[in-house]
Scaffold this motif. Structure first.
Motif, PDB file in Angstrom:
ATOM      1  N   GLY A 102     -37.568 -73.054  96.413  1.00 29.98           N
ATOM      2  CA  GLY A 102     -36.166 -73.267  96.666  1.00 29.98           C
ATOM      3  C   GLY A 102     -35.291 -72.627  95.602  1.00 29.98           C
TER       4      GLY A 102
ATOM      5  N   TRP B 212     -42.729 -78.508 108.063  1.00 27.13           N
ATOM      6  CA  TRP B 212     -41.631 -78.433 107.104  1.00 27.13           C
ATOM      7  C   TRP B 212     -40.474 -79.262 107.652  1.00 27.13           C
ATOM      8  CZ3 TRP B 212     -41.651 -76.458 102.286  1.00 27.13           C
ATOM      9  CH2 TRP B 212     -42.655 -75.550 101.944  1.00 27.13           C
TER      10      TRP B 212
ATOM     11  N   ARG C 107     -36.464 -81.038 106.454  1.00 28.18           N
ATOM     12  CA  ARG C 107     -35.368 -80.903 105.497  1.00 28.18           C
ATOM     13  C   ARG C 107     -34.423 -82.084 105.629  1.00 28.18           C
ATOM     14  NH1 ARG C 107     -32.148 -75.666 108.088  1.00 28.18           N
ATOM     15  NH2 ARG C 107     -31.241 -76.737 109.904  1.00 28.18           N
TER      16      ARG C 107
ATOM     17  N   ARG D 118     -33.520 -86.948 107.626  1.00 26.58           N
ATOM     18  CA  ARG D 118     -34.494 -85.865 107.543  1.00 26.58           C
ATOM     19  C   ARG D 118     -34.813 -85.361 108.940  1.00 26.58           C
ATOM     20  NH1 ARG D 118     -39.213 -86.837 103.373  1.00 26.58           N
ATOM     21  NH2 ARG D 118     -39.721 -88.558 104.793  1.00 26.58           N
TER      22      ARG D 118
ATOM     23  N   VAL E 280     -38.167 -79.041 110.847  1.00 17.85           N
ATOM     24  CA  VAL E 280     -37.743 -77.650 110.891  1.00 17.85           C
ATOM     25  C   VAL E 280     -38.769 -76.786 111.615  1.00 17.85           C
ATOM     26  CG1 VAL E 280     -37.221 -75.627 109.483  1.00 17.85           C
ATOM     27  CG2 VAL E 280     -36.421 -77.885 108.764  1.00 17.85           C
TER      28      VAL E 280
ATOM     29  N   ASP F 130     -28.048 -74.585 106.239  1.00 12.76           N
ATOM     30  CA  ASP F 130     -29.453 -74.729 105.874  1.00 12.76           C
ATOM     31  C   ASP F 130     -29.639 -75.411 104.517  1.00 12.76           C
ATOM     32  OD1 ASP F 130     -29.880 -71.455 107.232  1.00 12.76           O
ATOM     33  OD2 ASP F 130     -30.458 -73.339 108.175  1.00 12.76           O
TER      34      ASP F 130
ATOM     35  N   TYR G 152     -36.045 -79.404 101.104  1.00 18.23           N
ATOM     36  CA  TYR G 152     -37.092 -79.080 102.060  1.00 18.23           C
ATOM     37  C   TYR G 152     -38.409 -79.702 101.604  1.00 18.23           C
ATOM     38  CZ  TYR G 152     -34.102 -75.847 104.558  1.00 18.23           C
ATOM     39  OH  TYR G 152     -33.096 -75.302 105.329  1.00 18.23           O
ATOM     40  N   TYR G 153     -39.085 -80.338 102.548  1.00 15.73           N
ATOM     41  CA  TYR G 153     -40.353 -81.000 102.286  1.00 15.73           C
ATOM     42  C   TYR G 153     -41.441 -80.403 103.174  1.00 15.73           C
ATOM     43  CZ  TYR G 153     -37.286 -84.683 100.463  1.00 15.73           C
ATOM     44  OH  TYR G 153     -36.342 -85.394  99.778  1.00 15.73           O
ATOM     45  N   CYS G 154     -42.642 -80.305 102.630  1.00 19.59           N
ATOM     46  CA  CYS G 154     -43.779 -79.995 103.480  1.00 19.59           C
ATOM     47  C   CYS G 154     -44.616 -81.261 103.638  1.00 19.59           C
ATOM     48  CB  CYS G 154     -44.620 -78.857 102.902  1.00 19.59           C
ATOM     49  SG  CYS G 154     -45.387 -79.163 101.299  1.00 19.59           S
TER      50      CYS G 154
ATOM     51  N   GLY H  60     -40.607 -82.079  97.701  1.00 23.63           N
ATOM     52  CA  GLY H  60     -39.351 -81.461  98.099  1.00 23.63           C
ATOM     53  C   GLY H  60     -38.887 -80.389  97.148  1.00 23.63           C
TER      54      GLY H  60
END
Length: 123
Positions: free
Chosen positions: A8, A35, A37, A44, A47, A89, A93-95, A116
């Motif tokens: 990020g 993913w 966000r 949340r 994505v 955007d 962002y989290y995976c 994140g």
């Protein structure tokens, strides 16, 4: 088990970033990876995700055509290439990794989460 999201940063509108999700303690090629966000003051949202079984992918309408999810199994890493970024955007962002087969869109379907990484898109 740990997922580490990175990549990020601050970018101008129209720019690009590539997020990485590196796993330790599990093999990402055995999981569906998603993913998500979360923008300030919002819930949340999903994505994109990729299934480990058939390689199918899912993209939210808001990112379709701009974001691409991919895997590098040798590096145990999943990427999210984000192009043509917009101020909308901007988010953390989290995976996440999910057991089982097939695409997973809901966050409740995921078993492991990374910490994140913040993406900020300036206008």
């Amino acid at each position: 088990v740990q997922l580490q999201a990175s990549g990020g940063g601050l970018v101008q509108a129209g720019g690009s970033l590539r997020l990485s999700c590196v796993a330790s303690g599990l093999s990402l090629d055995s999981y569906t990876i998603g993913w998500f966000r979360q923008a300030p003051g919002k819930e949340r949202e999903g994505v994109s995700c990729t299934s480990h079984v058939d390689g199918m992918t899912y993209y939210a309408d808001s990112v379709k055509g701009r974001f691409t999810i991919s895997r590098n199994n040798a590096r145990n890493t999943v990427y999210l290439q984000m192009n043509s970024l917009k101020p909308m955007d901007t988010a953390v962002y989290y995976c996440a990794a999910a057991l089982g087969v097939g695409l997973r869109v809901g966050e409740y379907e995921y078993d492991y989460w990374g910490q994140g990484t913040l993406v900020t898109v300036s206008s």
